[in-house]
Design a protein around this motif. Structure first.
Motif, short mmCIF file in Angstrom:
data_model
loop_
_atom_site.label_atom_id
_atom_site.label_comp_id
_atom_site.label_asym_id
_atom_site.label_seq_id
_atom_site.Cartn_x
_atom_site.Cartn_y
_atom_site.Cartn_z
N SER A 7 13.20 31.59 14.59
CA SER A 7 13.88 30.96 15.71
C SER A 7 14.42 29.58 15.36
N SER A 8 13.74 28.90 14.42
CA SER A 8 14.20 27.57 14.02
C SER A 8 15.32 27.60 12.99
N ASN A 14 22.84 25.29 12.34
CA ASN A 14 23.78 24.60 13.23
C ASN A 14 23.80 23.10 12.95
N SER A 15 22.64 22.51 12.67
CA SER A 15 22.60 21.08 12.38
C SER A 15 23.31 20.76 11.07
N ILE A 16 23.14 21.63 10.06
CA ILE A 16 23.83 21.42 8.79
C ILE A 16 25.33 21.53 8.98
N ALA A 22 31.02 16.63 10.77
CA ALA A 22 31.12 15.20 11.04
C ALA A 22 31.56 14.44 9.79
N GLN A 23 31.04 14.83 8.65
CA GLN A 23 31.46 14.19 7.40
C GLN A 23 32.93 14.46 7.10
N VAL A 24 33.36 15.70 7.37
CA VAL A 24 34.77 16.04 7.15
C VAL A 24 35.67 15.21 8.04
#
Length: 291
Positions: A7-8, A14-16, A22-24
């Motif tokens: 489940s995690s 999704n966080s990666i 965001a970096q892009v």
């Protein structure tokens, strides 16, 4: 436990993904800002230069094609004289090629020693590596035309100042390129020669040079192409060769534009010929093509 880890897993993916996006976005933002700053600086710099020139750029922009048109027109009218003019200026072309060839040879030899003396693991005096590298930087940082003007003031006009100026610049440029190649050389042959009591020069010539010779020759041929152009340009400041004849033909203006056209044809044909010739041999040296 297994269900908790499963489940995690989507959350970590999704966080990666969100972090990557965001970096892009930040990279795109920084790239856009850099491009905007570059455009603003270019436009403002151009406006300042145009203002200092009393607006001469825009007033003279429509006259850009006038000189080439006059040269081509007069050359076409006197096209029957072009073969004779090409023969007339051929000795000046030979002088230009000789300047480039001698300066390349001298510069390549000097760059060879500068590269060995400025490369970690190969230098004879390791503590002097920064000194030899800065010396190489200075030699290639000063433009050939500046060195040639100083030498012409000291030695007078002719091909010798041009040859020395190009050789100095070539030594600095090739010293940097050769050093980068020498840093990737295998040191085992050098260590083996050292164990037999070989001198530093013997270790360089027998242990390093055979490894890097194809790349060294490739860079030297590439520099020869550049030096042909440089020797023609230096002729404009009185350093002899085809550039000197071209300056005289252009300075006289109408009536000698046919000579300028003949010199342009000689110079263009020579550059194309040596570009193709050196490219062929550089491909054979580095990649084995053309065999």
């Amino acid at each position: 436990m297994a269900e908790t880890s499963l489940s995690s897993a989507p959350h970590s993916v999704n966080s990666i993904q969100s972090s990557y996006m965001a970096q892009v976005q930040r990279r795109r933002l920084y790239g856009g800002l850099t491009l905007l700053i570059f455009v603003v600086l270019m436009v403002s710099g151009f406006n300042i230069a145009d203002a200092r020139n009393a607006g001469g750029f825009w007033d003279g922009l429509h006259n850009v094609g006038d000189y080439p048109a006059e040269v081509l027109s007069e050359a076409w009218e006197k096209r029957a004289d072009l073969p004779g003019l090409i023969v007339k200026f051929f000795p000046a072309l030979v002088e230009t090629v000789n300047i480039a060839a001698v300066s390349t040879l001298i510069g390549a030899i000097a760059g060879l020693f500068l590269s060995f003396l400025g490369t970690r693991g190969l230098a004879k005096w390791p503590r002097l590596i920064p000194l030899f590298r800065r010396f190489s930087d200075i030699m290639r940082a000063v433009p050939e035309i500046v060195i040639a003007l100083v030498l012409i003031f000291v030695l007078g006009g002719g091909p010798v100042p041009a040859m020395i100026a190009i050789a100095i610049h070539t030594a600095g440029a090739l010293g940097k390129m050769f050093s980068e190649v020498a840093e990737n050389a295998d040191l085992k042959p050098v260590e083996g020669l050292a164990s037999t009591g070989a001198s530093w020069m013997q270790r360089m010539l027998l242990g390093v040079l055979p490894q890097v010779a194809p790349n060294y020759l490739s860079y030297a041929l590439l520099r020869f192409e550049i030096n042909i152009r440089a020797s023609a340009i230096l002729g404009f400041v009185g350093a002899g060769g085809l550039g000197y004849e071209l300056r005289n033909a252009m300075a006289w203006g109408p009536g000698r534009f046919d000579e300028a056209a003949a010199i342009f044809i000689l110079l263009f044909g020579t550059i194309v010929f040596f570009d193709q010739l050196s490219s062929h041999y550089r491909n054979r040296l580095t990649e084995g093509h053309g065999q």
